[in-house]
Design a protein around this motif. Structure first.
Motif, PDB file in Angstrom:
ATOM      1  N   GLY A 234      11.279 -15.489 -36.024  1.00 28.13           N
ATOM      2  CA  GLY A 234      10.981 -16.170 -34.768  1.00 28.13           C
ATOM      3  C   GLY A 234       9.949 -17.271 -34.930  1.00 28.13           C
ATOM      4  O   GLY A 234      10.115 -18.377 -34.395  1.00 28.13           O
ATOM      5  N   GLY A 237      11.502 -20.148 -36.820  1.00 22.74           N
ATOM      6  CA  GLY A 237      12.391 -20.900 -35.939  1.00 22.74           C
ATOM      7  C   GLY A 237      11.636 -21.756 -34.942  1.00 22.74           C
ATOM      8  O   GLY A 237      12.023 -22.901 -34.661  1.00 22.74           O
ATOM      9  N   ALA A 238      10.539 -21.220 -34.377  1.00 22.45           N
ATOM     10  CA  ALA A 238       9.758 -21.972 -33.389  1.00 22.45           C
ATOM     11  C   ALA A 238       9.119 -23.209 -34.020  1.00 22.45           C
ATOM     12  O   ALA A 238       9.125 -24.306 -33.437  1.00 22.45           O
ATOM     13  N   SER A 241      11.816 -25.725 -34.709  1.00 17.27           N
ATOM     14  CA  SER A 241      12.282 -26.318 -33.448  1.00 17.27           C
ATOM     15  C   SER A 241      11.346 -27.437 -32.999  1.00 17.27           C
ATOM     16  O   SER A 241      11.799 -28.529 -32.621  1.00 17.27           O
ATOM     17  N   THR A 266      14.862 -18.765 -33.428  1.00 17.56           N
ATOM     18  CA  THR A 266      13.783 -18.285 -32.567  1.00 17.56           C
ATOM     19  C   THR A 266      14.270 -17.174 -31.644  1.00 17.56           C
ATOM     20  O   THR A 266      13.609 -16.135 -31.484  1.00 17.56           O
ATOM     21  N   THR A 270      13.209 -13.247 -31.719  1.00 16.22           N
ATOM     22  CA  THR A 270      12.676 -12.611 -30.517  1.00 16.22           C
ATOM     23  C   THR A 270      13.437 -11.336 -30.183  1.00 16.22           C
ATOM     24  O   THR A 270      12.842 -10.313 -29.806  1.00 16.22           O
TER      25      THR A 270
END
Length: 291
Positions: A234, A237-238, A241, A266, A270
């Motif tokens: 996560g 990915g964040a 992003s 993300t 999560t």
């Protein structure tokens, strides 16, 4: 106190005789479980004075230990390997904490006070991985989780289920002991690697044990199995992003594909995080209301 040694053996005719004789000096009875050997393991063990129980085919170390535990009429059971890597003269040191009423399970550790110089480096690397994985799974801090040289009080015996028939049994027994709240003590023991007789392939053994431990984490430590990987995925990915969105806004890149993939990572991370939290809450509730 009646002390019985249980020795699982598979094609160990070269070493089993001396192991039985030396072990017999420190226990009241030696039980050898011949796990489908194709050589004269059973005959040599009997000649050396052991009570031999035969499996007609090879079932695995866990199955052999289960047979031996069921057959032993003892106040203390000592387990050791049949390949002469363990020193039977250390049995009194191993059973002493049980005789003093200080422990239910005693683990003979090669690494209690640091690195054992006799252990080949490639073995120790693998053992460290298995030690860490087993300790995460069980919540223990054992320095030598793969030791086959152990002592068990009679009160601890009913808690061992021997679900895995193979070499995973060492980690499994620690997990059972931890789950039952048994008192586990470690004592320092030696080991020999200059003997030829071990039936284990260290690589296949290590991989099979590690995979089983990781599988157990799903139920026993869901925060490690789901939440920790989910957190890593996560966060990664964040970060990606934000980087891709920044590049898109500033005109560095007009391709939204990487951004979509990063957002999916993300969301996936999560989902894993909350799955682990929910499963861990359920596990705690089951343990609490099951008492």
């Amino acid at each position: 106190m009646r002390i019985v040694a249980v020795i699982p053996a598979f094609n160990e005719e070269v070493a089993i005789g001396s192991v039985v004789l030396l072990t017999g000096e420190h226990v009241d009875e030696v039980i050898v479980v011949d796990d489908g050997s194709a050589d004269r393991t059973a005959h040599v063990a009997e000649m050396a004075g052991a009570r031999v129980i035969r499996h007609h085919r090879n079932l695995g170390k866990g199955a052999a230990l289960k047979t031996g535990f069921e057959a032993a009429d003892a106040d203390v059971i000592v387990t050791l390997d049949a390949d002469a890597q363990h020193n039977p003269a250390e049995i009194p040191k191993l059973v002493e904490p049980i005789l003093r009423g200080e422990a239910d399970v005693v683990n003979g550790s090669r690494y209690l006070h640091g690195r054992d110089e006799n252990t080949p480096r490639y073995r120790r690397v693998g053992q460290k991985i298995l030690d860490r994985a087993t300790n995460i799974s069980t919540g223990l801090e054992i320095t030598d989780t793969q030791s086959g040289f152990r002592a068990f009080s009679s009160a601890s015996i009913p808690h061992f289920r021997f679900r895995d028939p193979g070499f995973v049994v060492e980690s499994e027994m620690l997990a059972d002991a931890a789950e039952a709240g048994l008192r586990i003590v470690e004592v320092e023991v030696g080991v020999r690697y200059d003997v030829d007789g071990s039936t284990r392939n260290p690589i296949s053994h290590g991989v099979s044990v590690l995979l089983k431990i990781i599988g157990d984490l799903e139920l026993k430590r869901p925060l490690y199995y789901f939440t920790l990987p989910g957190l890593i995925i996560g966060v990664t990915g964040a970060i990606l992003s934000l980087m891709f969105i920044r590049d898109y806004i500033t005109g560095v890149s007009v391709n939204m594909g990487p951004t979509i993939v990063a957002v999916m990572l993300t969301l996936f991370g999560t989902f894993f995080i909350f799955t682990g939290i929910i499963l861990d809450s359920m596990r705690r509730m089951i343990i609490h209301y099951g008492r």
